[in-house]
Design a protein around this motif. Structure first.
Motif, mmCIF file in Angstrom:
data_model
loop_
_atom_site.group_PDB
_atom_site.id
_atom_site.type_symbol
_atom_site.label_atom_id
_atom_site.label_comp_id
_atom_site.label_asym_id
_atom_site.label_seq_id
_atom_site.Cartn_x
_atom_site.Cartn_y
_atom_site.Cartn_z
ATOM 1 N N GLU A 50 90.119 16.631 50.391
ATOM 2 C CA GLU A 50 89.166 17.396 51.209
ATOM 3 C C GLU A 50 88.920 18.771 50.592
ATOM 4 O OE1 GLU A 50 90.430 15.272 55.455
ATOM 5 O OE2 GLU A 50 91.272 17.222 54.912
ATOM 6 N N LEU A 51 90.003 19.439 50.187
ATOM 7 C CA LEU A 51 89.864 20.757 49.571
ATOM 8 C C LEU A 51 89.133 20.659 48.232
ATOM 9 C CD1 LEU A 51 90.380 23.773 49.475
ATOM 10 C CD2 LEU A 51 92.679 23.293 48.576
ATOM 11 N N LYS A 52 89.506 19.683 47.423
ATOM 12 C CA LYS A 52 88.824 19.503 46.137
ATOM 13 C C LYS A 52 87.322 19.301 46.339
ATOM 14 C CE LYS A 52 92.397 17.593 43.041
ATOM 15 N NZ LYS A 52 93.622 17.952 43.758
ATOM 16 N N THR A 53 86.966 18.542 47.364
ATOM 17 C CA THR A 53 85.553 18.279 47.641
ATOM 18 C C THR A 53 84.826 19.554 48.036
ATOM 19 O OG1 THR A 53 85.980 15.990 48.295
ATOM 20 C CG2 THR A 53 83.964 17.002 49.125
ATOM 21 N N LEU A 54 85.418 20.332 48.931
ATOM 22 C CA LEU A 54 84.780 21.581 49.358
ATOM 23 C C LEU A 54 84.616 22.533 48.178
ATOM 24 C CD1 LEU A 54 86.465 22.339 52.820
ATOM 25 C CD2 LEU A 54 84.202 21.369 52.378
ATOM 26 N N GLU A 55 85.647 22.686 47.386
ATOM 27 C CA GLU A 55 85.575 23.584 46.232
ATOM 28 C C GLU A 55 84.468 23.146 45.274
ATOM 29 O OE1 GLU A 55 90.248 25.033 45.855
ATOM 30 O OE2 GLU A 55 89.545 23.296 44.726
ATOM 31 N N MET A 56 84.423 21.874 45.016
ATOM 32 C CA MET A 56 83.466 21.331 44.053
ATOM 33 C C MET A 56 82.025 21.529 44.500
ATOM 34 S SD MET A 56 83.237 17.347 42.958
ATOM 35 C CE MET A 56 81.783 16.665 42.155
ATOM 36 N N TYR A 57 81.748 21.230 45.761
ATOM 37 C CA TYR A 57 80.360 21.283 46.210
ATOM 38 C C TYR A 57 79.916 22.685 46.614
ATOM 39 C CZ TYR A 57 79.810 16.354 45.531
ATOM 40 O OH TYR A 57 79.711 15.123 44.937
ATOM 41 N N ILE A 61 76.538 23.989 45.001
ATOM 42 C CA ILE A 61 75.458 24.574 45.812
ATOM 43 C C ILE A 61 75.146 25.984 45.347
ATOM 44 C CG2 ILE A 61 74.896 25.405 48.136
ATOM 45 C CD1 ILE A 61 76.488 22.938 49.182
ATOM 46 N N ASN A 62 76.181 26.753 45.041
ATOM 47 C CA ASN A 62 75.960 28.122 44.559
ATOM 48 C C ASN A 62 75.233 28.125 43.223
ATOM 49 O OD1 ASN A 62 77.103 29.370 46.766
ATOM 50 N ND2 ASN A 62 79.139 29.525 45.857
ATOM 51 N N ALA A 63 75.572 27.193 42.349
ATOM 52 C CA ALA A 63 74.906 27.108 41.043
ATOM 53 C C ALA A 63 73.426 26.762 41.194
ATOM 54 C CB ALA A 63 75.601 26.072 40.168
ATOM 55 N N ASP A 64 73.108 26.069 42.301
ATOM 56 C CA ASP A 64 71.722 25.684 42.572
ATOM 57 C C ASP A 64 70.957 26.727 43.372
ATOM 58 O OD1 ASP A 64 72.055 23.313 41.197
ATOM 59 O OD2 ASP A 64 72.525 22.137 42.978
ATOM 60 N N GLY A 69 69.083 31.612 50.089
ATOM 61 C CA GLY A 69 69.128 32.659 49.078
ATOM 62 C C GLY A 69 70.447 33.394 49.010
ATOM 63 N N ARG A 70 71.468 32.889 49.693
ATOM 64 C CA ARG A 70 72.778 33.525 49.706
ATOM 65 C C ARG A 70 73.826 32.566 49.148
ATOM 66 N NH1 ARG A 70 73.257 35.148 55.941
ATOM 67 N NH2 ARG A 70 75.300 35.941 55.259
ATOM 68 N N GLN A 71 74.850 33.111 48.526
ATOM 69 C CA GLN A 71 75.936 32.308 47.995
ATOM 70 C C GLN A 71 76.892 31.891 49.129
ATOM 71 O OE1 GLN A 71 76.640 31.798 44.064
ATOM 72 N NE2 GLN A 71 74.547 31.562 44.840
ATOM 73 N N LEU A 72 77.560 30.781 48.934
ATOM 74 C CA LEU A 72 78.601 30.356 49.854
ATOM 75 C C LEU A 72 79.946 30.888 49.374
ATOM 76 C CD1 LEU A 72 77.710 26.571 50.417
ATOM 77 C CD2 LEU A 72 76.945 28.552 51.740
#
Length: 384
Positions: A50-57, A61-64, A69-72
């Motif tokens: 679960e943590l790996k998934t949140l970190e990854m996405y 999302i931030n890279a996209d 218009g705000r970073q997560l």
């Protein structure tokens, strides 16, 4: 212009400029995603993916370009499966970190410990745990992504019914998940023409369940259903094989991962359980709207972490995507607006299922989102 009017005009201009500056600063501030997960400890097989998934996405999302218009910003605490720790971390997230939304709670115990505090703080909360009590009755600020234990029981009992099974033995662990699953199974069994002839339990730290399984076998049952998660169900499975019980055997969705197959070994051969399609993505029909979503998540996760994907990580994926969708629909991180947007999301195609939430349903899945899988030659196979 008099000095008084000039001073007032200057004050208004300064106030307007300050307001614009504050709005600009707010718009550039990150959107805070809070999380408490069991990344270590006995429930780490849930919390780690679960943590790996949140970190990854969050990174993806931030890279996209982020959201609105705000970073997560992911703010995470490891509760190690401890309910009191989960409550403390939830308090820290809402009071100190002032997060905009929380995605977490790997287990029913940690979720239910933290939920009242989060409700009081009026912060949207998406749980990753399974018990029906999390969202029934509806709690205004609490949502969840996994199917409920009642749905798991219904899918298992429905499959038994299709096989002509009417007499069943039930064994479950005494933790929050197993206890709730036991209750739901007992409540709905009669709806499928099934009688529970034996009802046994085991503790989370027990290492031998042969005594309970022997009593179940001697009760004249036609099949056995185990409701639990962690290492307990794998031990039950191995004990089942050691006793030579030649009856259909079912597990719950609490063990729907390749890790369970590793723990249970050849003893798992032939058992069935309800699970999301993530374990058998290539077996899905090409017309299935989930197929591409499931395949993409599996490919991205395994490429990033060089480890097998888990259905539990998929709960976090769906939770994050629902959170992002709600924030985008709300057009802000206003908590009430996000909460309202969450409970009106319709037709979101996730890895776990297709979500249709409402003010009366804060999970949004049906029992059909579970697929029935069977272990054949050490691999998961789609049955229904």
């Amino acid at each position: 212009m008099s000095k008084k009017i000039f001073r007032r005009a200057g004050f208004l201009a300064a106030t307007l400029a300050a307001g614009i500056f504050a709005t600009s600063v707010q718009a550039s501030d990150p959107i805070k995603i809070g999380s408490f997960l069991s990344a270590t400890g006995p429930a780490s097989f849930l919390g780690d993916p679960e943590l790996k998934t949140l970190e990854m996405y969050v990174e993806k999302i931030n890279a996209d370009g982020g959201v609105l218009g705000r970073q997560l910003q992911l703010i995470h605490y490891d509760d190690a499966g401890d309910a009191s720790q989960a409550r403390n971390f939830a308090s820290r997230l809402v009071r100190n970190d002032r997060v905009d939304i929380i995605i977490g709670g790997s287990t029913t115990g940690t979720t239910m410990s933290a939920a009242p505090l989060i409700e009081q703080a009026r912060t949207p909360f998406i749980s990753l745990a399974g018990a029906i009590v999390i969202t029934e009755p509806v709690k205004p600020w609490v949502f969840k992504t996994p199917q409920s234990d009642r749905m798991a029981a219904e899918r298992v009992l429905g499959d038994m019914q299709s096989r002509g099974i009417t007499k069943v033995g039930l064994i479950s662990d005494t933790g929050g998940f197993g206890s709730s699953g036991r209750t739901q199974t007992l409540e709905v069994a009669a709806n499928y023409g099934i009688e529970i002839l034996a009802d046994e339990t085991y503790g989370p730290s027990d290492t031998d369940m042969t005594a309970q399984l022997t009593r179940i076998r001697n009760a004249g049952v036609e099949a056995v259903f185990n409701f639990g998660f962690g290492q307990g169900p794998a031990l039950v499975t191995r004990n089942y094989a050691q006793l030579g019980i030649d009856l259909p055997f079912y597990q719950s969705h609490g063990v729907a991962s390749d890790r369970f197959l590793e723990l249970a070994g050849t003893a798992a051969e032939g058992l069935r359980l309800p699970a999301s399609p993530l374990l058998v993505p290539d077996s899905l029909d090409d017309a299935d709207p989930q197929k591409a979503v499931v395949q993409n998540y599996k490919a991205e996760y395994e490429a990033r972490w060089n480890t097998q994907v888990s259905t539990f990580g998929a709960y976090a994926y769906d939770g994050l995507m629902l959170a992002v969708m709600a924030i985008e629909q709300a057009g802000s991180t206003d908590r009430e607006a996000v909460r309202s947007a969450l409970e009106n999301i319709q037709g979101y195609v996730g890895v776990t299922g297709i979500y249709n939430l409402s003010p009366e349903d804060h999970m949004g899945l049906t029992a059909d989102s579970f697929r029935i899988l069977e272990v054949k030659d050490g691999q998961w196979n789609l049955i229904d």
